[in-house]
Design an enzyme around this catalytic site. Sequence first.
Site, PDB file in Angstrom:
ATOM      1  N   TYR A   2       0.809  -1.223   0.000  1.00  0.00           N
ATOM      2  CA  TYR A   2       0.000   0.000   0.000  1.00  0.00           C
ATOM      3  C   TYR A   2       0.844   1.276   0.000  1.00  0.00           C
ATOM      4  O   TYR A   2       0.289   2.370  -0.087  1.00  0.00           O
ATOM      5  CB  TYR A   2      -0.911   0.028   1.238  1.00  0.00           C
ATOM      6  CG  TYR A   2      -1.875  -1.127   1.316  1.00  0.00           C
ATOM      7  CD1 TYR A   2      -3.086  -1.099   0.630  1.00  0.00           C
ATOM      8  CD2 TYR A   2      -1.582  -2.249   2.077  1.00  0.00           C
ATOM      9  CE1 TYR A   2      -3.983  -2.161   0.696  1.00  0.00           C
ATOM     10  CE2 TYR A   2      -2.469  -3.327   2.147  1.00  0.00           C
ATOM     11  CZ  TYR A   2      -3.657  -3.268   1.455  1.00  0.00           C
ATOM     12  OH  TYR A   2      -4.534  -4.323   1.523  1.00  0.00           O
ATOM     13  N   HIS A  33      -4.201   6.651  -0.977  1.00  0.00           N
ATOM     14  CA  HIS A  33      -4.780   6.573   0.369  1.00  0.00           C
ATOM     15  C   HIS A  33      -3.699   6.696   1.455  1.00  0.00           C
ATOM     16  O   HIS A  33      -4.021   6.898   2.621  1.00  0.00           O
ATOM     17  CB  HIS A  33      -5.507   5.241   0.516  1.00  0.00           C
ATOM     18  CG  HIS A  33      -6.839   5.323   1.207  1.00  0.00           C
ATOM     19  ND1 HIS A  33      -7.553   6.496   1.371  1.00  0.00           N
ATOM     20  CD2 HIS A  33      -7.601   4.353   1.786  1.00  0.00           C
ATOM     21  CE1 HIS A  33      -8.689   6.243   2.012  1.00  0.00           C
ATOM     22  NE2 HIS A  33      -8.738   4.962   2.279  1.00  0.00           N
ATOM     23  N   PHE A  69      -5.351  -1.296   9.709  1.00  0.00           N
ATOM     24  CA  PHE A  69      -5.833  -0.816   8.428  1.00  0.00           C
ATOM     25  C   PHE A  69      -6.658   0.446   8.631  1.00  0.00           C
ATOM     26  O   PHE A  69      -7.134   0.744   9.720  1.00  0.00           O
ATOM     27  CB  PHE A  69      -6.615  -1.917   7.706  1.00  0.00           C
ATOM     28  CG  PHE A  69      -5.698  -2.925   7.072  1.00  0.00           C
ATOM     29  CD1 PHE A  69      -5.089  -2.641   5.857  1.00  0.00           C
ATOM     30  CD2 PHE A  69      -5.403  -4.121   7.701  1.00  0.00           C
ATOM     31  CE1 PHE A  69      -4.214  -3.540   5.272  1.00  0.00           C
ATOM     32  CE2 PHE A  69      -4.527  -5.030   7.131  1.00  0.00           C
ATOM     33  CZ  PHE A  69      -3.928  -4.735   5.904  1.00  0.00           C
ATOM     34  N   ASN A  97      -9.623   1.555   8.107  1.00  0.00           N
ATOM     35  CA  ASN A  97     -10.960   1.603   8.712  1.00  0.00           C
ATOM     36  C   ASN A  97     -10.959   1.270  10.197  1.00  0.00           C
ATOM     37  O   ASN A  97     -12.011   1.276  10.826  1.00  0.00           O
ATOM     38  CB  ASN A  97     -11.940   0.698   7.950  1.00  0.00           C
ATOM     39  CG  ASN A  97     -11.518  -0.759   7.951  1.00  0.00           C
ATOM     40  OD1 ASN A  97     -10.453  -1.099   8.465  1.00  0.00           O
ATOM     41  ND2 ASN A  97     -12.338  -1.609   7.372  1.00  0.00           N
ATOM     42  N   ASP A 104      -5.673  11.829   2.917  1.00  0.00           N
ATOM     43  CA  ASP A 104      -6.000  12.076   1.514  1.00  0.00           C
ATOM     44  C   ASP A 104      -7.439  12.566   1.409  1.00  0.00           C
ATOM     45  O   ASP A 104      -8.279  12.241   2.237  1.00  0.00           O
ATOM     46  CB  ASP A 104      -5.812  10.792   0.702  1.00  0.00           C
ATOM     47  CG  ASP A 104      -6.701   9.659   1.212  1.00  0.00           C
ATOM     48  OD1 ASP A 104      -6.586   9.305   2.408  1.00  0.00           O
ATOM     49  OD2 ASP A 104      -7.518   9.130   0.435  1.00  0.00           O
ATOM     50  N   ASN A 130     -13.077   6.394   5.480  1.00  0.00           N
ATOM     51  CA  ASN A 130     -13.197   5.390   6.542  1.00  0.00           C
ATOM     52  C   ASN A 130     -12.269   5.630   7.723  1.00  0.00           C
ATOM     53  O   ASN A 130     -12.606   5.303   8.856  1.00  0.00           O
ATOM     54  CB  ASN A 130     -12.945   3.990   5.975  1.00  0.00           C
ATOM     55  CG  ASN A 130     -14.063   3.515   5.073  1.00  0.00           C
ATOM     56  OD1 ASN A 130     -15.212   3.930   5.237  1.00  0.00           O
ATOM     57  ND2 ASN A 130     -13.746   2.674   4.108  1.00  0.00           N
TER      58      ASN A 130
END
Length: 201
Positions: free
Chosen positions: A18, A23, A78, A80, A105, A126
């Site tokens: 990632y 994000h 993560f 969320n 972001d 989220n």
Amino acid sequence: MNTDLWLIVGLGNPGPDYAGNRHNAGFMILDVLAGRVGGRFKSHKARADVVEGRLGGPGAARGQGGGTRIVLAKPRTFMNESGGPVSSLRDFFKVPTERIIVVHDELDIPYGTVRLKQGGGDNGHNGLRSITRSLGDKDYLRVRFGVGRPPGRMDAAAYVLRDFSAAERKDLALELEQAADAVEMLVMQGLEASQNAIHGT
């Protein structure tokens, strides 16, 4: 409560898969700030990687005092589930909500544009939704880094989980530096003065 300390949280997803995603802009901006304070992220029991240091003083980056005390934090959960680490860090460092800055972001502003605000909704983000729920308070400060809208009919969730484009990467380092400048200004000068300086450009 600790009113001489700022908790600055960057949002992203952990792991190399990632790392270059849109994000993960919050993580990228915090890496710039960590370089400025001369610190390396270390694991914290709050399920986050943190750097403690001082920002803005003449000798701050060399550890020679001056500047304002800050904690930089990247949750290891993560996106969320970002709220759990943020509320744990708030409790550990005893930081009031108005001295928490979340760097993230933002789809609704053009690529590279930075906007500052306090409170408000999560706008479908989220990470923000999780933080607001865990803190029980939405009045934390936000530094929003524009990533623009997805092209055509691309799903927004898919778009933010893609890396910045080749064209965007050409000046991404500069854009991240300017976003880090905005965080530093927010800490040193407060919200209103920083908004006047940044939103006017």
